[in-house]
Design a protein around this motif. Sequence first.
Motif, PDB file in Angstrom:
ATOM      1  N   GLN A   1       4.836   5.235   2.661  1.00  0.00           N
ATOM      2  CA  GLN A   1       5.032   6.525   3.322  1.00  0.00           C
ATOM      3  C   GLN A   1       5.611   6.348   4.723  1.00  0.00           C
ATOM      4  O   GLN A   1       6.504   7.097   5.133  1.00  0.00           O
TER       5      GLN A   1
ATOM      6  N   THR B   1       0.825  -1.209   0.000  1.00  0.00           N
ATOM      7  CA  THR B   1       0.000   0.000   0.000  1.00  0.00           C
ATOM      8  C   THR B   1       0.866   1.269   0.000  1.00  0.00           C
ATOM      9  O   THR B   1       2.028   1.241   0.392  1.00  0.00           O
TER      10      THR B   1
ATOM     11  N   LYS C   1       0.337   3.806   1.964  1.00  0.00           N
ATOM     12  CA  LYS C   1       0.525   4.177   3.365  1.00  0.00           C
ATOM     13  C   LYS C   1       1.763   3.488   3.950  1.00  0.00           C
ATOM     14  O   LYS C   1       2.557   4.112   4.648  1.00  0.00           O
TER      15      LYS C   1
END
Length: 67
Positions: A41, A36, A38
């Motif tokens: 990040q 993903t 996320k």
Amino acid sequence: MKRRGNGEGTIIKLANGKRQAQIYIEGKRPTRTFNTQKEAQIWLTEIKDAHNKGIYIHPSLQPFGEY
């Protein structure tokens, strides 16, 4: 799509739908693949924070015994 600032790293969407994150630190470009955006990040943030605190060691520079 938002652009990331200088020194924040890069996140690329791969053909299989996963995300590849990379950041330029100390002349090296560590890269990891995530499921993903996320997760990518979070990893970039952790790497930047570790580097800023002086505790980041690129895996290719780490002695094998410490691995």
